[in-house]
Scaffold this active site. Structure first.
Site, PDB file in Angstrom:
ATOM      1  N   HIS A  20       0.816  -1.215   0.000  1.00  0.00           N
ATOM      2  CA  HIS A  20       0.000   0.000   0.000  1.00  0.00           C
ATOM      3  C   HIS A  20       0.855   1.273   0.000  1.00  0.00           C
ATOM      4  O   HIS A  20       0.468   2.294   0.565  1.00  0.00           O
ATOM      5  CB  HIS A  20      -0.986   0.013   1.179  1.00  0.00           C
ATOM      6  CG  HIS A  20      -2.127  -0.941   0.975  1.00  0.00           C
ATOM      7  ND1 HIS A  20      -3.368  -0.537   0.571  1.00  0.00           N
ATOM      8  CD2 HIS A  20      -2.201  -2.287   1.072  1.00  0.00           C
ATOM      9  CE1 HIS A  20      -4.163  -1.605   0.468  1.00  0.00           C
ATOM     10  NE2 HIS A  20      -3.470  -2.681   0.755  1.00  0.00           N
ATOM     11  N   THR A  21       2.020   1.185  -0.607  1.00  0.00           N
ATOM     12  CA  THR A  21       2.876   2.374  -0.691  1.00  0.00           C
ATOM     13  C   THR A  21       2.676   3.108  -2.014  1.00  0.00           C
ATOM     14  O   THR A  21       2.962   4.302  -2.103  1.00  0.00           O
ATOM     15  CB  THR A  21       4.373   1.994  -0.590  1.00  0.00           C
ATOM     16  OG1 THR A  21       4.616   0.956  -1.529  1.00  0.00           O
ATOM     17  CG2 THR A  21       4.735   1.519   0.795  1.00  0.00           C
ATOM     18  N   GLY A 107      -8.075 -14.155  -8.722  1.00  0.00           N
ATOM     19  CA  GLY A 107      -8.327 -13.878  -7.301  1.00  0.00           C
ATOM     20  C   GLY A 107      -7.208 -14.346  -6.385  1.00  0.00           C
ATOM     21  O   GLY A 107      -7.358 -14.365  -5.178  1.00  0.00           O
ATOM     22  N   GLY A 109      -4.323 -12.876  -6.202  1.00  0.00           N
ATOM     23  CA  GLY A 109      -3.476 -11.737  -5.860  1.00  0.00           C
ATOM     24  C   GLY A 109      -2.336 -11.523  -6.850  1.00  0.00           C
ATOM     25  O   GLY A 109      -1.355 -10.875  -6.521  1.00  0.00           O
ATOM     26  N   LEU A 110      -2.450 -12.080  -8.041  1.00  0.00           N
ATOM     27  CA  LEU A 110      -1.404 -11.875  -9.058  1.00  0.00           C
ATOM     28  C   LEU A 110      -1.786 -10.763 -10.020  1.00  0.00           C
ATOM     29  O   LEU A 110      -1.147 -10.563 -11.040  1.00  0.00           O
ATOM     30  CB  LEU A 110      -1.167 -13.168  -9.849  1.00  0.00           C
ATOM     31  CG  LEU A 110      -0.728 -14.375  -9.038  1.00  0.00           C
ATOM     32  CD1 LEU A 110      -0.554 -15.588  -9.928  1.00  0.00           C
ATOM     33  CD2 LEU A 110       0.574 -14.080  -8.317  1.00  0.00           C
ATOM     34  N   SER A 113      -6.335  -8.657 -13.294  1.00  0.00           N
ATOM     35  CA  SER A 113      -7.018  -7.536 -13.957  1.00  0.00           C
ATOM     36  C   SER A 113      -6.015  -6.615 -14.653  1.00  0.00           C
ATOM     37  O   SER A 113      -6.237  -6.213 -15.807  1.00  0.00           O
ATOM     38  CB  SER A 113      -7.887  -6.757 -12.961  1.00  0.00           C
ATOM     39  OG  SER A 113      -7.118  -6.280 -11.891  1.00  0.00           O
ATOM     40  N   GLU A 145      -9.465   0.518 -13.647  1.00  0.00           N
ATOM     41  CA  GLU A 145      -9.793   0.024 -12.293  1.00  0.00           C
ATOM     42  C   GLU A 145     -10.622   1.063 -11.533  1.00  0.00           C
ATOM     43  O   GLU A 145     -11.610   0.721 -10.892  1.00  0.00           O
ATOM     44  CB  GLU A 145      -8.516  -0.246 -11.483  1.00  0.00           C
ATOM     45  CG  GLU A 145      -7.626  -1.330 -12.026  1.00  0.00           C
ATOM     46  CD  GLU A 145      -7.923  -2.721 -11.458  1.00  0.00           C
ATOM     47  OE1 GLU A 145      -8.894  -2.860 -10.690  1.00  0.00           O
ATOM     48  OE2 GLU A 145      -7.176  -3.643 -11.808  1.00  0.00           O
ATOM     49  N   ASP A 157       0.392  -2.312 -10.020  1.00  0.00           N
ATOM     50  CA  ASP A 157       0.158  -3.541 -10.799  1.00  0.00           C
ATOM     51  C   ASP A 157       0.583  -3.384 -12.262  1.00  0.00           C
ATOM     52  O   ASP A 157       1.418  -4.150 -12.745  1.00  0.00           O
ATOM     53  CB  ASP A 157      -1.310  -3.980 -10.678  1.00  0.00           C
ATOM     54  CG  ASP A 157      -1.722  -4.140  -9.224  1.00  0.00           C
ATOM     55  OD1 ASP A 157      -0.829  -4.288  -8.379  1.00  0.00           O
ATOM     56  OD2 ASP A 157      -2.925  -4.100  -8.938  1.00  0.00           O
TER      57      ASP A 157
HETATM   58  C1  GLA Z   1      -3.433  -3.820  -4.997  1.00  0.00           C
HETATM   59  C2  GLA Z   1      -3.492  -2.521  -5.790  1.00  0.00           C
HETATM   60  C3  GLA Z   1      -2.110  -1.884  -5.891  1.00  0.00           C
HETATM   61  C4  GLA Z   1      -1.427  -1.762  -4.533  1.00  0.00           C
HETATM   62  C5  GLA Z   1      -1.534  -3.062  -3.749  1.00  0.00           C
HETATM   63  C6  GLA Z   1      -1.079  -2.924  -2.323  1.00  0.00           C
HETATM   64  O1  GLA Z   1      -2.677  -4.779  -5.678  1.00  0.00           O
HETATM   65  O2  GLA Z   1      -4.024  -2.766  -7.052  1.00  0.00           O
HETATM   66  O3  GLA Z   1      -2.212  -0.629  -6.527  1.00  0.00           O
HETATM   67  O4  GLA Z   1      -1.950  -0.675  -3.808  1.00  0.00           O
HETATM   68  O5  GLA Z   1      -2.855  -3.573  -3.729  1.00  0.00           O
HETATM   69  O6  GLA Z   1       0.265  -2.600  -2.251  1.00  0.00           O
END
Ligand code: GLA
Length: 358
Positions: A20-21, A107, A109-110, A113, A145, A157
């Site tokens: 979340h940076t 889903g 976490g890769l 999207s 998004e 991403d």
């Molecule tokens: C998701 C979001 C990214 C990023 C991460 C957390 O993957 O799409 O933009 O904020 O969470 O680091």
């Protein structure tokens, strides 16, 4: 040169460190994984838009003249979002058919999207012969998004996907937008384990975290959390409500950990690097509260297994996958112990794969 048919492909991404940076103008270490998203496209000249998602066995038929979001069609929305983004930038298309085949676990976490929006852009660029720099492409993906999926995500991403490099981690600086590839030592591998619960970014938790970070920056009178260091934050703790302080502590701590991790990588210090992943997970659990019990259990099972160097959740959180840094020479031993422990704790077999930066 343009042609009537073309293919675009994009890898999935893993967030290695720096949670979340991105939307706080911070630092992230990321990499590509071996799995890809493929988009095969064919030009039309009647403004029709025909989409086919192979794995989902779903079709979408529409027109380039109506790119409004379709709430029931999550996957098609990402493509509509890309088309709208290109239209906004003056790219004019004549109609198209796209066939999507995903080799990415959804889903997990890769960022399937972002892989879809990047692969789509690559395909369209080949079909119509236009070029766009990676940052602008990442912005098109991000807008899709924001406007079509309602997730106020950062640029991590698509940027990670666009800059992924074999055997390297990419260090992304979301303030200067500088990207540096750092060689990843041969002595380690990553294990990615799915906790079996689908991540729920769209449910608002993600957007709520972003709001807290923005509130922290506002109360600290800085443009973004990148402008404040750990010591300063500690000194100003009293000016923030406890919850907002903990959210900010996670983000500021993550950028600090990424800086330290880059030094570890340079010195081939995998033990030091792994410890930073463990610290990141602890901070997610305690401060940012974007871990869930299943993710915690996977990380705990990892810590008790031979060959473990570090483990943390990867990506937005609230489900999805964990990332485990493991000594390459002990991969088998690690997997045997880790998968058995994790299965016992979670009550189901653990879907996983082993990877290096791809
Ligand atoms: C998701 C979001 C990214 C990023 C991460 C957390 O993957 O799409 O933009 O904020 O969470 O680091």
């Amino acid at each position: 040169m343009t042609s009537n048919e073309a293919t675009g492909s994009a890898t999935g991404r893993l967030e290695v460190l720096g949670n979340h940076t991105d939307y706080n103008q911070g630092l992230v270490l990321a990499m590509g994984v071996g799995f890809t998203m493929e988009v095969r496209g064919k030009k039309r000249d009647d403004h029709r838009l025909l989409l086919h998602a192979q794995d989902l066995r779903q079709n979408f038929a529409g027109s380039l003249d109506d790119l409004s979001p379709r709430p029931q069609m999550a996957w098609a929305n990402y493509i509509l979002g890309v088309l709208q983004g290109l239209k906004d930038r003056g790219v004019s298309l004549t109609g198209l058919e796209l066939e999507i085949s995903s080799h990415l676990p959804m889903g997990a976490g890769l960022s399937s999207s972002a892989a879809l929006t990047v692969a789509t852009q690559r395909c369209l660029q080949k079909l119509w012969g236009f070029r766009m720099d990676p940052l602008e492409m990442a912005k098109v993906s991000q807008e899709a998004e924001h406007r079509y999926a309602g997730v106020k995500c950062g640029l991590l991403d698509p940027m990670a996907i666009l800059h992924a490099k074999k055997d390297h981690l990419v260090l992304l600086d979301f303030r200067s937008m500088e990207v540096v590839a750092i060689p990843f030592p041969q002595e380690a591998v990553f294990v990615v384990a799915s906790c079996g619960e689908k991540h729920a970014l769209v449910d608002g938790e993600y957007n709520e975290r972003r709001q807290s970070c923005e509130e922290a920056a506002r109360l600290l009178s800085v443009a973004s959390l990148r402008e404040i260091g750990l010591q300063d934050l500690e000194r100003k703790k009293g000016s923030l409500p406890d919850l907002v302080y903990r959210r900010a502590l996670h983000v500021v701590g993550e950028t600090d950990r990424v800086k330290r991790a880059a030094v570890c990588l340079k010195n081939k210090d995998l033990i030091g690097f792994g410890k930073l992943l463990d610290e990141s997970q602890a901070s997610s659990r305690l401060n940012f509260e974007n871990s869930i019990p299943a993710l915690d259990k996977l990380c705990e099972a990892s810590q008790e297994s031979p060959g473990h160097l570090g483990a943390r959740l990867s990506g937005g959180g609230f489900g999805g996958s964990t990332l485990h840094l493991v000594e390459a020479s002990r991969e088998k031993e690690f997997l045997t112990a880790f998968l058995a422990k994790a299965k016992k704790e979670l009550g189901h077999p653990i879907e996983h794969f082993v990877t290096r930066p791809a």
